[in-house]
Motif scaffolding. Structure first.
Motif, PDB file in Angstrom:
ATOM      1  N   PRO A 289       0.832  -1.197   0.000  1.00 48.65           N
ATOM      2  CA  PRO A 289       0.000   0.000   0.000  1.00 48.65           C
ATOM      3  C   PRO A 289       0.873   1.256   0.000  1.00 48.65           C
ATOM      4  O   PRO A 289       2.002   1.218   0.480  1.00 48.65           O
ATOM      5  N   THR A 290       0.352   2.362  -0.511  1.00 49.77           N
ATOM      6  CA  THR A 290      -0.911   2.386  -1.213  1.00 49.77           C
ATOM      7  C   THR A 290      -0.661   2.363  -2.721  1.00 49.77           C
ATOM      8  O   THR A 290      -1.404   1.755  -3.488  1.00 49.77           O
ATOM      9  N   LEU A 291       0.414   3.007  -3.125  1.00 51.65           N
ATOM     10  CA  LEU A 291       0.624   3.224  -4.551  1.00 51.65           C
ATOM     11  C   LEU A 291       1.075   1.975  -5.289  1.00 51.65           C
ATOM     12  O   LEU A 291       1.031   1.921  -6.516  1.00 51.65           O
ATOM     13  N   GLY A 292       1.509   0.952  -4.552  1.00 53.47           N
ATOM     14  CA  GLY A 292       1.913  -0.272  -5.221  1.00 53.47           C
ATOM     15  C   GLY A 292       0.767  -1.205  -5.551  1.00 53.47           C
ATOM     16  O   GLY A 292       0.936  -2.150  -6.327  1.00 53.47           O
ATOM     17  N   LEU A 293      -0.419  -0.952  -4.990  1.00 51.58           N
ATOM     18  CA  LEU A 293      -1.514  -1.904  -5.137  1.00 51.58           C
ATOM     19  C   LEU A 293      -2.031  -1.992  -6.565  1.00 51.58           C
ATOM     20  O   LEU A 293      -2.250  -3.085  -7.095  1.00 51.58           O
ATOM     21  N   SER A 294      -2.255  -0.848  -7.215  1.00 49.50           N
ATOM     22  CA  SER A 294      -2.772  -0.904  -8.587  1.00 49.50           C
ATOM     23  C   SER A 294      -1.750  -1.517  -9.532  1.00 49.50           C
ATOM     24  O   SER A 294      -2.114  -2.238 -10.477  1.00 49.50           O
ATOM     25  N   LEU A 295      -0.468  -1.265  -9.282  1.00 55.15           N
ATOM     26  CA  LEU A 295       0.582  -1.865 -10.108  1.00 55.15           C
ATOM     27  C   LEU A 295       0.638  -3.370  -9.897  1.00 55.15           C
ATOM     28  O   LEU A 295       0.788  -4.142 -10.857  1.00 55.15           O
ATOM     29  N   ALA A 296       0.519  -3.808  -8.645  1.00 60.69           N
ATOM     30  CA  ALA A 296       0.535  -5.236  -8.347  1.00 60.69           C
ATOM     31  C   ALA A 296      -0.638  -5.939  -9.008  1.00 60.69           C
ATOM     32  O   ALA A 296      -0.503  -7.039  -9.557  1.00 60.69           O
ATOM     33  N   ARG A 297      -1.795  -5.315  -8.949  1.00 61.25           N
ATOM     34  CA  ARG A 297      -2.984  -5.880  -9.599  1.00 61.25           C
ATOM     35  C   ARG A 297      -2.731  -6.041 -11.111  1.00 61.25           C
ATOM     36  O   ARG A 297      -3.055  -7.069 -11.707  1.00 61.25           O
ATOM     37  N   GLY A 298      -2.167  -4.990 -11.730  1.00 61.66           N
ATOM     38  CA  GLY A 298      -1.901  -5.043 -13.160  1.00 61.66           C
ATOM     39  C   GLY A 298      -0.892  -6.112 -13.530  1.00 61.66           C
ATOM     40  O   GLY A 298      -1.053  -6.819 -14.533  1.00 61.66           O
ATOM     41  N   VAL A 299       0.173  -6.238 -12.731  1.00 62.07           N
ATOM     42  CA  VAL A 299       1.190  -7.254 -13.005  1.00 62.07           C
ATOM     43  C   VAL A 299       0.596  -8.653 -12.864  1.00 62.07           C
ATOM     44  O   VAL A 299       0.817  -9.533 -13.713  1.00 62.07           O
ATOM     45  N   ALA A 300      -0.143  -8.890 -11.788  1.00 61.66           N
ATOM     46  CA  ALA A 300      -0.749 -10.202 -11.572  1.00 61.66           C
ATOM     47  C   ALA A 300      -1.683 -10.568 -12.726  1.00 61.66           C
ATOM     48  O   ALA A 300      -1.672 -11.702 -13.227  1.00 61.66           O
ATOM     49  N   LYS A 301      -2.490  -9.619 -13.167  1.00 60.50           N
ATOM     50  CA  LYS A 301      -3.420  -9.870 -14.278  1.00 60.50           C
ATOM     51  C   LYS A 301      -2.657 -10.174 -15.558  1.00 60.50           C
ATOM     52  O   LYS A 301      -3.013 -11.097 -16.311  1.00 60.50           O
TER      53      LYS A 301
END
Length: 241
Positions: A96-108
């Motif tokens: 959190p916090t700014l890494g969450l959207s990037l992590a979601r994108g990488v996982a997807k």
């Protein structure tokens, strides 16, 4: 050289500059308002230079990932995913916090059906023994804690894990994440960031494990800057991505 108009604060992180486009400054003459961080393919992203609190002659290049345009966010995720594929992680953990959207994108992009977010907001079913103190260069101070949802532990058990954050700078946020994951019996295979900011984090991770800095990768890199002669100059050479 071509002129680039002055950017308002909300204009940063919005546009990818082609590799062959000229810029008004270079490493030899120093920087005034922004630093052109380079993608591996040569494209550049203009990052505002921010003076460090308590240091009149020190600054860093700032990246606020959740304010980036969708094309910029997509380029960062694409770069991080390319690095992640070399490690073949089974689970992506986001900070959190700014890494969450990037992590979601990488996982997807890796074809995963979900990712594991860490958090600083304590839910009533969280366990205090599965938390650690945390702070960062942009959110200094004490009192904040980093948590992992106990219900996520089975997803991490004996899995190859990639940890994703937006920026690694002083190393305190990543250190907290590694300490927390250690409580869950997890030792990540790699640490992926949108930007490696300075080299100050290196000694922090070396204290955990001497070879751990070799597991850290960023799409962009930016140095620490020193102010002299009216411009900001890179204070030290940067290593490889």
């Amino acid at each position: 050289m071509a002129d680039i108009p002055s950017l308002e604060p909300h204009d940063f992180w919005q546009e990818l500059i082609p590799a062959d486009a000229p810029l008004p400054v270079d490493d030899d003459s120093g920087y005034v308002d922004f630093y052109p961080a380079r993608f591996p393919d040569g494209r550049r992203l203009l990052l505002p230079l921010r003076q460090l609190p308590g240091h009149r002659d020190r600054a860093v290049a700032s990246l606020i990932a959740n304010q980036a345009s969708f094309p910029v966010e997509g380029a960062l995720v694409e770069g991080m995913t390319a690095i992640a594929r070399r490690y073949e992680p089974e689970v992506v953990v986001g900070l959190p916090t700014l890494g969450l959207s990037l992590a979601r994108g990488v996982a997807k992009a890796l074809g995963h059906s979900r990712y594991v977010p860490l958090g600083t907001s304590r839910k009533f079913w969280y366990r205090e023994e599965l938390s650690v103190p945390c702070s960062s260069i942009t959110s200094p101070g004490t009192g904040k804690r980093l948590y992992v949802d106990p219900r996520m532990l089975p997803l991490l058990d004996r899995r190859k894990v990639a940890v994703v954050d937006d920026v690694i700078s002083t190393g305190t946020s990543i250190r907290a994440a590694l300490d927390l994951l250690s409580l869950a019996g997890v030792e990540p295979a790699c640490i992926l960031t949108a930007m490696v900011q300075t080299e100050r984090w290196r000694s922090v991770l070396e204290e955990i494990r001497p070879d751990l800095p070799d597991c850290v990768h960023g799409v962009l890199r930016s140095p620490l800057f020193r102010y002299r002669d009216g411009r900001w100059h890179p204070d030290a050479p940067m290593g490889p991505n």
